[in-house]
Design an enzyme around this catalytic site. Structure first.
Site, PDB file in Angstrom:
ATOM      1  N   ASP A  16       0.639  -1.150   0.046  1.00 42.77           N
ATOM      2  CA  ASP A  16       0.044  -0.096   0.037  1.00 42.77           C
ATOM      3  C   ASP A  16       0.995   1.215  -0.073  1.00 42.77           C
ATOM      4  OD1 ASP A  16      -2.232  -1.836   0.270  1.00 42.77           O
ATOM      5  OD2 ASP A  16      -2.323  -1.477   2.508  1.00 42.77           O
ATOM      6  N   GLU A 224     -11.375   0.482  -3.919  1.00 42.93           N
ATOM      7  CA  GLU A 224     -10.545   0.985  -2.684  1.00 42.93           C
ATOM      8  C   GLU A 224      -9.304   1.836  -3.183  1.00 42.93           C
ATOM      9  OE1 GLU A 224      -9.530  -2.295  -0.289  1.00 42.93           O
ATOM     10  OE2 GLU A 224      -8.327  -3.226  -1.843  1.00 42.93           O
TER      11      GLU A 224
HETATM   12  O1  FUB Z   1      -3.754  -3.374   2.986  1.00 43.26           O
HETATM   13  C1  FUB Z   1      -4.932  -3.414   3.513  1.00 43.26           C
HETATM   14  C2  FUB Z   1      -5.823  -3.199   2.690  1.00 43.26           C
HETATM   15  O2  FUB Z   1      -5.635  -3.729   1.266  1.00 43.26           O
HETATM   16  C3  FUB Z   1      -5.466  -1.640   2.133  1.00 43.26           C
HETATM   17  O3  FUB Z   1      -6.109  -0.658   3.097  1.00 43.26           O
HETATM   18  C4  FUB Z   1      -6.144  -1.854   0.610  1.00 43.26           C
HETATM   19  O4  FUB Z   1      -6.199  -0.790  -0.007  1.00 43.26           O
HETATM   20  C5  FUB Z   1      -5.730  -2.826   0.349  1.00 43.26           C
HETATM   21  O5  FUB Z   1      -4.608  -2.976  -0.240  1.00 43.26           O
END
Ligand code: FUB
Length: 324
Positions: A16, A224
């Site tokens: 991330d 996301e």
């Molecule tokens: O790393 C946890 C979660 O997985 C992140 O917040 C998302 O964007 C995905 O990468």
């Protein structure tokens, strides 16, 4: 043409990436993956991260990567429950504000702020999360005119389906396939950088006909991992499509959008999640992301990667192969 790629932190699992240039140096703010021992599920319980490191370099492709060590842990955060997921950071008047999603003691994601005197931290958390914050994956735009904006949100384990128009629902609901998709949120930040200055608004992504992308359009709709950058005066909002594992982008004329869908930045990588940052440094553009190749495909143990990113003459991002 095969793209040269580099794993940035081969000795540990980091994911991330949020990446920014401060004082002519590139700073990388990843999540820190570790073996949680929790079985994989759609709620993301296996991503049970608990601290952050900061890294920096003067050349992401070939330079030394400096690990500035631990800069924030859940033990430092008074309201912490669990799961310190993707963070981002912004500089204002010589102070560095780190924004992080974390579940509170009721297992609800909120967004907190921690303040540092230097880009490499350490960061001291505020006693409470931001008022009205919810969900995950904050990404900050410094618009260069004194205004800062936060984009945020994520589906499934990110809990965005539990809210409509920033209000909690009785129970999580997803729109029907032909209804507009659940959008990411954007809010201007307050002068002191510690709160939202306004109600978060939807980040609407339109299709080629000017219609909002629908919930069933899961190869294009937002899931996301928001990121925002500017190129040739336009705003590029990029994000993950989650269950179809693509990094996509959409272009708008201002921070709020609407944004019009353009295409794929990165095809699926090894691993379930895909997440990125796009940044210009010393005249070149870079894509930072993660995959699960070094861990043998264990989706919760991800490794940071970088490669150059290119635009065509019309400002379109040239798609990168996630398996290269
Ligand atoms: O790393 C946890 C979660 O997985 C992140 O917040 C998302 O964007 C995905 O990468």
């Amino acid at each position: 043409m095969k793209k040269e790629k580099r794993y940035l932190v081969p000795g540990d699992y980091m994911a991330d990436p949020a990446v920014h240039v401060f004082n002519d140096r590139l700073y990388i703010y990843p999540s820190h993956d570790w073996e949680s021992g929790i079985p994989e599920n759609d709620n993301g319980d296996h991503f049970n991260m608990k601290d952050y490191h900061v890294f920096s370099t003067d050349n992401p492709m070939t330079g030394e990567i400096t690990d500035h060590g631990l800069v924030l842990t859940t033990e430092d955060i008074p309201w912490a429950g669990r799961q310190l997921w993707d963070c981002d950071i912004a500089e204002k008047h010589g102070k560095y504000y780190m924004y992080f999603p974390l579940k509170d003691q009721n297992d609800i994601f909120r967004i907190g702020v921690a303040i540092g005197e230097r880009p490499e931290g350490p960061f001291i958390p505020q006693p409470d999360p931001m008022r009205g914050s919810h969900s995950i994956d904050p990404a900050i735009l410094n618009d260069g005119d004194g205004n800062y904006y936060m984009y945020f949100g994520g589906l499934w384990g990110g809990q965005l389906q539990r809210y409509r128009d920033n209000k909690a629902l009785e129970s999580a609901t997803f729109p029907a396939d032909n209804e507009p998709a659940i959008p990411a949120r954007i809010a201007k930040l307050s002068e002191d950088m510690l709160q939202f200055a306004e109600e978060p608004k939807p980040v609407v992504i339109l299709d080629e006909n000017g219609e909002p992308l629908t919930a069933g359009d899961n190869k294009r709709r937002f899931f996301e991992a928001s990121w925002i950058h500017k190129y040739n005066g336009k705003y590029y909002f990029s994000y993950s499509t989650g269950d179809t594992h693509l990094l996509c982008y959409a272009i708008g004329d201002n921070p709020y959008g609407p944004f019009t869908y353009q295409g794929v930045i990165l095809t699926p990588v090894v691993g379930w999640t895909t997440h990125h940052a796009i940044v210009e440094y010393k005249g070149k553009w870079y894509l930072f992301h993660h995959d699960s190749v070094p861990s043998g495909g264990r989706t919760w143990l991800r490794s940071l990667k970088v490669c150059e990113l290119e635009y065509d003459a019309d400002g379109r991002i040239i798609t990168i192969d996630g398996l290269e």
